[in-house]
Design a protein around this motif. Structure first.
Motif, PDB file in Angstrom:
ATOM      1  N   GLY A  21      34.957  40.221  35.393  1.00  0.00           N
ATOM      2  CA  GLY A  21      35.536  39.579  36.564  1.00  0.00           C
ATOM      3  C   GLY A  21      36.495  38.438  36.293  1.00  0.00           C
ATOM      4  N   CYS A  57      40.387  42.539  36.768  1.00  0.00           N
ATOM      5  CA  CYS A  57      39.829  43.573  37.652  1.00  0.00           C
ATOM      6  C   CYS A  57      39.485  44.848  36.896  1.00  0.00           C
ATOM      7  CB  CYS A  57      40.705  43.836  38.871  1.00  0.00           C
ATOM      8  SG  CYS A  57      42.328  44.487  38.599  1.00  0.00           S
ATOM      9  N   GLU A  89      37.597  36.775  39.741  1.00  0.00           N
ATOM     10  CA  GLU A  89      37.209  37.587  40.890  1.00  0.00           C
ATOM     11  C   GLU A  89      36.657  36.683  41.983  1.00  0.00           C
ATOM     12  OE1 GLU A  89      34.692  41.275  40.396  1.00  0.00           O
ATOM     13  OE2 GLU A  89      33.272  39.910  41.382  1.00  0.00           O
ATOM     14  N   THR A  92      34.302  41.531  45.741  1.00  0.00           N
ATOM     15  CA  THR A  92      34.578  42.962  45.764  1.00  0.00           C
ATOM     16  C   THR A  92      33.824  43.551  46.940  1.00  0.00           C
ATOM     17  OG1 THR A  92      32.744  43.473  44.266  1.00  0.00           O
ATOM     18  CG2 THR A  92      34.926  43.172  43.262  1.00  0.00           C
ATOM     19  N   GLY A  97      38.907  44.717  45.876  1.00  0.00           N
ATOM     20  CA  GLY A  97      38.547  43.387  45.393  1.00  0.00           C
ATOM     21  C   GLY A  97      39.655  42.391  45.631  1.00  0.00           C
ATOM     22  N   TYR A  99      41.208  38.781  43.848  1.00  0.00           N
ATOM     23  CA  TYR A  99      41.221  37.949  42.643  1.00  0.00           C
ATOM     24  C   TYR A  99      42.235  36.834  42.814  1.00  0.00           C
ATOM     25  CZ  TYR A  99      38.615  41.677  40.414  1.00  0.00           C
ATOM     26  OH  TYR A  99      37.649  42.593  40.097  1.00  0.00           O
ATOM     27  N   SER A 117      42.856  44.339  44.661  1.00  0.00           N
ATOM     28  CA  SER A 117      42.682  45.484  43.763  1.00  0.00           C
ATOM     29  C   SER A 117      42.069  46.676  44.484  1.00  0.00           C
ATOM     30  CB  SER A 117      41.779  45.098  42.585  1.00  0.00           C
ATOM     31  OG  SER A 117      40.461  44.848  43.047  1.00  0.00           O
TER      32      SER A 117
END
Length: 125
Positions: A21, A57, A89, A92, A97, A99, A117
């Motif tokens: 992450g 990611c 991160e 998610t 996700g 970031y 992501s």
């Protein structure tokens, strides 16, 4: 993934850390990365942040790509500056996700990047 990233490696980007992450990369602003105003072209700063994002990611295992990203430039960088981008991160959910990446010159933040992501089922899709 980073070992196969020819674009990032040709720009001199180095992977400093990769863990679940999170990731940190470094790049020195070269003469060919400076725009007509004598400052680092924003595209190179974005690319550095995007590389950290990609490493973070993809640290979780499945192939993950960018669904989108935004960057805010806070301060200029100049030729010879060493920039570090640290991605972390935030969350998610399902195959998606979020970031955040801070790009710094020393302790000074020069840009903030947020990447979104998406895990893909396979490279062939």
């Amino acid at each position: 993934m980073f070992a196969a990233d020819e674009a990032s490696r040709r720009l001199g980007i180095e992977l400093l850390e990769a863990r679940e992450g999170a990731a940190e990369v470094r790049m020195t602003v070269r003469e060919n990365m400076v725009n007509g105003h004598g400052i680092a072209h924003g595209g190179y700063v974005f690319l550095l942040a995007d590389t950290a994002f990609a490493c973070a990611c993809n640290s979780l295992g499945p192939v993950t790509v960018a669904a989108g990203a935004d960057i805010t430039f806070v301060a200029p960088a100049a030729e010879g500056d060493v920039l570090r981008a640290r991605a972390e991160e935030r969350t998610t959910y399902g195959r998606s996700g979020i970031y955040d990446v801070s790009v710094r010159r020393g302790e000074e933040v020069i840009a903030e990047f947020r990447g979104r992501s998406r895990v893909i089922r396979s490279v062939e899709e």
